[in-house]
Design a protein around this motif. Structure first.
Motif, PDB file in Angstrom:
ATOM      1  N   ASP A 108       5.795 -20.348  83.366  1.00  0.00           N
ATOM      2  CA  ASP A 108       4.780 -21.345  83.052  1.00  0.00           C
ATOM      3  C   ASP A 108       3.578 -20.692  82.385  1.00  0.00           C
ATOM      4  N   VAL A 109       2.758 -21.535  81.778  1.00  0.00           N
ATOM      5  CA  VAL A 109       1.535 -21.062  81.154  1.00  0.00           C
ATOM      6  C   VAL A 109       0.497 -20.866  82.256  1.00  0.00           C
ATOM      7  N   THR A 110       0.411 -19.671  82.793  1.00  0.00           N
ATOM      8  CA  THR A 110      -0.517 -19.384  83.895  1.00  0.00           C
ATOM      9  C   THR A 110      -1.337 -18.128  83.640  1.00  0.00           C
ATOM     10  N   ILE A 111      -0.710 -17.048  83.171  1.00  0.00           N
ATOM     11  CA  ILE A 111      -1.440 -15.812  82.875  1.00  0.00           C
ATOM     12  C   ILE A 111      -2.011 -15.921  81.470  1.00  0.00           C
ATOM     13  N   LEU A 112      -3.327 -15.793  81.368  1.00  0.00           N
ATOM     14  CA  LEU A 112      -3.987 -16.028  80.097  1.00  0.00           C
ATOM     15  C   LEU A 112      -4.900 -14.864  79.719  1.00  0.00           C
ATOM     16  N   PRO A 113      -4.917 -14.454  78.446  1.00  0.00           N
ATOM     17  CA  PRO A 113      -4.039 -14.912  77.362  1.00  0.00           C
ATOM     18  C   PRO A 113      -2.630 -14.340  77.503  1.00  0.00           C
ATOM     19  N   THR A 114      -1.645 -15.035  76.941  1.00  0.00           N
ATOM     20  CA  THR A 114      -0.244 -14.616  77.072  1.00  0.00           C
ATOM     21  C   THR A 114       0.509 -14.832  75.774  1.00  0.00           C
ATOM     22  N   LEU A 115       1.343 -13.865  75.447  1.00  0.00           N
ATOM     23  CA  LEU A 115       2.288 -13.984  74.329  1.00  0.00           C
ATOM     24  C   LEU A 115       3.686 -14.160  74.905  1.00  0.00           C
ATOM     25  N   VAL A 116       4.453 -15.069  74.355  1.00  0.00           N
ATOM     26  CA  VAL A 116       5.852 -15.221  74.752  1.00  0.00           C
ATOM     27  C   VAL A 116       6.707 -15.122  73.497  1.00  0.00           C
ATOM     28  N   ILE A 117       7.579 -14.120  73.485  1.00  0.00           N
ATOM     29  CA  ILE A 117       8.422 -13.889  72.321  1.00  0.00           C
ATOM     30  C   ILE A 117       9.871 -14.142  72.704  1.00  0.00           C
ATOM     31  N   VAL A 119       5.085 -26.254  81.031  1.00  0.00           N
ATOM     32  CA  VAL A 119       5.988 -25.870  82.113  1.00  0.00           C
ATOM     33  C   VAL A 119       7.081 -24.966  81.546  1.00  0.00           C
ATOM     34  N   GLY A 120       7.296 -23.806  82.152  1.00  0.00           N
ATOM     35  CA  GLY A 120       8.268 -22.848  81.650  1.00  0.00           C
ATOM     36  C   GLY A 120       9.700 -23.333  81.766  1.00  0.00           C
ATOM     37  N   THR A 121      10.525 -22.879  80.840  1.00  0.00           N
ATOM     38  CA  THR A 121      11.956 -23.180  80.863  1.00  0.00           C
ATOM     39  C   THR A 121      12.741 -21.904  80.587  1.00  0.00           C
ATOM     40  N   GLY A 122      13.949 -21.828  81.153  1.00  0.00           N
ATOM     41  CA  GLY A 122      14.788 -20.652  80.919  1.00  0.00           C
ATOM     42  C   GLY A 122      14.125 -19.387  81.417  1.00  0.00           C
ATOM     43  N   TYR A 135       2.271 -26.494  87.815  1.00  0.00           N
ATOM     44  CA  TYR A 135       2.712 -25.127  87.647  1.00  0.00           C
ATOM     45  C   TYR A 135       4.077 -24.928  88.288  1.00  0.00           C
ATOM     46  N   GLY A 136       4.819 -23.988  87.810  1.00  0.00           N
ATOM     47  CA  GLY A 136       6.139 -23.729  88.348  1.00  0.00           C
ATOM     48  C   GLY A 136       6.319 -22.254  88.594  1.00  0.00           C
ATOM     49  N   SER A 137       7.169 -21.628  87.805  1.00  0.00           N
ATOM     50  CA  SER A 137       7.517 -20.232  88.058  1.00  0.00           C
ATOM     51  C   SER A 137       6.716 -19.279  87.187  1.00  0.00           C
ATOM     52  N   PHE A 192       5.661 -21.047  62.905  1.00  0.00           N
ATOM     53  CA  PHE A 192       4.480 -21.084  63.766  1.00  0.00           C
ATOM     54  C   PHE A 192       4.179 -22.496  64.253  1.00  0.00           C
ATOM     55  N   THR A 193       3.769 -22.600  65.529  1.00  0.00           N
ATOM     56  CA  THR A 193       3.355 -23.882  66.097  1.00  0.00           C
ATOM     57  C   THR A 193       2.169 -23.650  67.037  1.00  0.00           C
ATOM     58  N   PRO A 194       1.047 -24.346  66.832  1.00  0.00           N
ATOM     59  CA  PRO A 194      -0.077 -24.224  67.764  1.00  0.00           C
ATOM     60  C   PRO A 194       0.094 -25.168  68.951  1.00  0.00           C
ATOM     61  N   HIS A 195      -0.465 -24.786  70.079  1.00  0.00           N
ATOM     62  CA  HIS A 195      -0.441 -25.627  71.284  1.00  0.00           C
ATOM     63  C   HIS A 195      -1.792 -25.561  71.974  1.00  0.00           C
ATOM     64  N   TYR A 196      -2.092 -26.607  72.727  1.00  0.00           N
ATOM     65  CA  TYR A 196      -3.370 -26.689  73.440  1.00  0.00           C
ATOM     66  C   TYR A 196      -3.135 -27.110  74.877  1.00  0.00           C
ATOM     67  N   ILE A 197      -3.803 -26.416  75.791  1.00  0.00           N
ATOM     68  CA  ILE A 197      -3.647 -26.703  77.209  1.00  0.00           C
ATOM     69  C   ILE A 197      -4.494 -27.916  77.602  1.00  0.00           C
ATOM     70  N   THR A 198      -3.909 -28.836  78.353  1.00  0.00           N
ATOM     71  CA  THR A 198      -4.661 -29.945  78.953  1.00  0.00           C
ATOM     72  C   THR A 198      -4.216 -30.103  80.403  1.00  0.00           C
ATOM     73  N   TRP A 199      -5.032 -30.789  81.198  1.00  0.00           N
ATOM     74  CA  TRP A 199      -4.706 -31.081  82.588  1.00  0.00           C
ATOM     75  C   TRP A 199      -4.768 -32.589  82.791  1.00  0.00           C
ATOM     76  N   TYR A 200      -4.432 -33.043  83.976  1.00  0.00           N
ATOM     77  CA  TYR A 200      -4.559 -34.467  84.275  1.00  0.00           C
ATOM     78  C   TYR A 200      -5.441 -34.650  85.502  1.00  0.00           C
ATOM     79  N   CYS A 201      -6.048 -35.801  85.582  1.00  0.00           N
ATOM     80  CA  CYS A 201      -6.926 -36.107  86.709  1.00  0.00           C
ATOM     81  C   CYS A 201      -6.131 -36.875  87.770  1.00  0.00           C
ATOM     82  N   PRO A 202      -6.207 -36.473  89.032  1.00  0.00           N
ATOM     83  CA  PRO A 202      -5.499 -37.223  90.082  1.00  0.00           C
ATOM     84  C   PRO A 202      -5.937 -38.693  90.067  1.00  0.00           C
TER      85      PRO A 202
END
Length: 626
Positions: free
Chosen positions: A369-378, A362-365, A19-21, A230-240
């Motif tokens: 970042d993708v943290t608040i869910l659900p979220t729209l970014v326009i 990870v957010g840019t500009g 996570y970032g900003s 339109f582009t779909p995306h899916y959230i994934t995580w990684y295991c330490p």
């Protein structure tokens, strides 16, 4: 422009995420009275309810000293309803922060008649986003029913507004403006949908499923019309790395712990595993890639996702590859193409598609970042509001440059047509208007009518210019029709008004106009001795006495017999002489060319069999020299 819709599912244990900003999305707030508070301020848009993207809301502020924090329902259900003392304007409720969830305050104020809610911060700090409660078991009872916008304002502004209302007894009028909350630079909105194929995560998943079903039709229309990308995306995580070989990681991850999802039932011993969710997420990403690159129909993704949700739910124990490939086949998508795209989940290496998804989280500009869910970014701006078809449509529609809005954004269910009231304050003449309705309001632009461009400021003046201008607008010139004939003083080649032949005047509709010229009384036509003149509207009729023929071009009368006999004889003679001359010339040319051809042929033949004199002479000289 980019729109991102995100839905995340969490369990009691989940792998790590980067996570970032976090970005706070703001809207404009303008105090129009009293004079001491006049000015424009910023407010933070609430992450629930329905922000009026692309629109404005003007109202009067009201503050309740009895329930300043609005944590309980108001006893008086009309506490924030419009009153005649405030001119019947919508009421914007001002409440204090603290003691309960932001969403609960807004809901209670809405139930008491508020058109919008401003929450005054209780500490001096930067603006923050009012989030929806995730851990309140009762939140579901009111979250989906919040239909008004809300925003957080600074403590400083809140104190000033309360002071004006309580101590000075002044009316505080505010204009909330969301027109510039989301960028709108061009004629296409690019949006992304962050989601998860898990359908057993409670109310969040249920809301997401219903949204996909309801939004599918309009999403496909916009995509097929070229209005969106339109582009779909899916959230994934990684295991330490330290836990890659643990039971938890093996149950929730693929590619040796690189890509993980929470366990749907939050129990590693029953039901589906998180790794099965990751595989279906990957399959849905590959469905989009195949539909886009091989079928050239990216919108087929919506068909697959909705069909999979209906035909392959977890509760029926059908969630998995077998049911998924049946859906693919019914949609004419080759399962082998999708399997090839997905790759091997057991490999100890990166999956290029899922790696791309993790990087995109990870957010840019200006995008957080993708943290608040659900979220729209326009267009790199995060939307704040609930996952609802109408609310999302308003957000998308606010992302278009004015005058490029798709028809669906101008429907009565989405926006108000400002051109219907006083023509929007724009120029109008008959059924020709400079008012052009847009999602965010209206613009006054001189129109293009039947290929003719009008020019002007669009507010007080528009004038047709160029070829064909008289066809659509006489630009103040005289025009009249009598007896099926129409004459006009408008000319395409000139900007002024000029009466046509047969009329006189200034040519202006508000001037003298054009008056018929009586050619007979003014003796300008039909004046030969044998001529009989009769005036008509815009012209005249001339006949001849004694059976004579009137020649209009020369304004004279001639004998029908003489003219016909002499003219006919003369024309016949000319034609005959011309034909004979052409024949003679042609014959002479033919004979000359034929004789020349024959001479050349004869000389060529004789040269082969009979030596010429010059040849004989040369031969004799050669013998003498010998």
């Amino acid at each position: 422009m980019k729109i991102m819709i995100i839905m995340m599912v969490v369990s009691s244990w989940w792998p790590s995420a980067v996570y970032g900003s976090f970005v706070v999305e703001e809207s404009s707030l303008t105090v129009t009275s009293p004079q001491s508070l006049k000015g424009t301020y910023q407010s933070a848009i609430g992450n629930f309810g329905v922000p009026q993207y692309g629109g404005t809301l003007a109202g009067s502020v009201r503050y309740s000293k009895d329930k300043p924090k609005a944590c309980d329902p108001f006893v008086d259900p009309s506490s924030f309803k419009p009153s005649t003392s405030q001119g019947g304007r919508p009421v914007i409720a001002l409440v204090d922060r603290g003691d309960c969830y932001f969403a609960k305050k807004v809901y209670n104020a809405q139930q008491a008649g508020a058109a919008a809610v401003l929450v005054a911060d209780d500490r001096d700090e930067s603006l923050l986003t009012m989030d929806s409660p995730e851990d309140d078991s009762n939140a579901a009872q009111y979250l989906d029913n919040i239909t008004i916008p809300s925003a957080l304002i600074t403590k400083e502004l809140g104190d000033k507004v309360k002071s004006s209302l309580e101590q000075q007894g002044e009316m505080v009028n505010i204009n909330l403006d969301w027109r510039e909350s989301l960028p709108h630079p061009d004629e296409r909105v690019e949006y992304e949908f962050w989601t998860n194929s898990n359908d057993e995560c409670g109310p969040k998943c249920n809301d997401q499923i219903e949204f996909v079903k309801s939004f599918k039709g309009v999403a496909q229309i916009l995509e097929q019309g070229g209005y969106t990308l339109f582009t779909p995306h899916y959230i994934t995580w990684y295991c330490p790395k330290a836990f890659v070989d643990s039971k938890q990681c093996k149950a929730q991850c693929i590619n040796k712990g690189r890509y993980c999802a929470p366990d749907p039932e939050q129990d590693f011993n029953v039901g589906y595993d998180g790794k099965q969710v990751v595989m279906e997420n990957l399959r849905q990403l590959c469905v989009f890639d195949v539909a886009t690159n091989k079928l050239n129909k990216p919108w087929v993704w919506w068909d697959y996702v909705t069909d999979f949700q209906i035909r392959c739910p977890m509760k029926d124990k059908k969630y998995g590859p077998e049911c998924a490939e049946q859906v693919l086949t019914s949609l004419s998508i080759k399962p082998s193409d999708v399997r090839e795209c997905m790759g091997d989940p057991e490999l100890d290496q990166d999956n290029p598609i899922l790696k791309r998804e993790q990087e995109a989280q990870v957010g840019t500009g200006d995008r957080g970042d993708v943290t608040i869910l659900p979220t729209l970014v326009i267009n790199q701006r995060q939307y704040r509001g609930k996952l609802d078809k109408a609310a999302v449509m308003k957000a998308i529609c606010s992302g278009y440059k004015e005058s490029t809005d798709p028809p669906v954004c101008l429907s009565q269910s989405i926006e108000t047509n400002e051109c219907l009231t006083n023509n929007g304050g724009c120029w109008q003449k008959g059924n020709i208007t400079a008012c052009q309705d847009t999602f965010r309001g209206r613009i006054c632009v001189c129109p293009l009518v039947e290929g003719v461009q009008f020019e002007g400021d669009g507010y007080s003046n528009c004038q047709a210019t160029g070829p064909g201008r008289c066809r659509v607008d006489n630009t103040g010139c005289w025009i009249e029709t009598q007896g099926g004939l129409t004459f006009s003083a408008c000319q395409d080649s000139s900007a002024g008004c000029v009466c046509p032949e047969g009329f006189t005047g200034d040519g202006l509709i508000n001037g003298t106009g054009c008056v018929d010229v009586n050619e007979c009384s003014e003796k300008t036509k039909c004046q030969c001795p044998q001529c009989l003149c009769k005036n008509t509207w815009g012209s005249y009729d001339c006949t001849c006495s004694s059976g004579l023929l009137y020649i209009h071009e020369h304004d004279t009368c001639i004998s029908k017999k003489i003219s016909s006999s002499k003219l006919g004889w003369f024309v016949s003679l000319i034609v005959l002489v011309g034909m004979v001359s052409l024949g003679v010339i042609g014959y002479i040319i033919y004979k000359y060319r034929l004789r020349s051809y024959m001479d050349s042929e004869i000389r060529a033949i004789m040269a082969q069999y009979m030596p010429l004199d010059s040849q004989n002479e040369v031969h004799n000289h050669m013998q003498e020299d010998a």
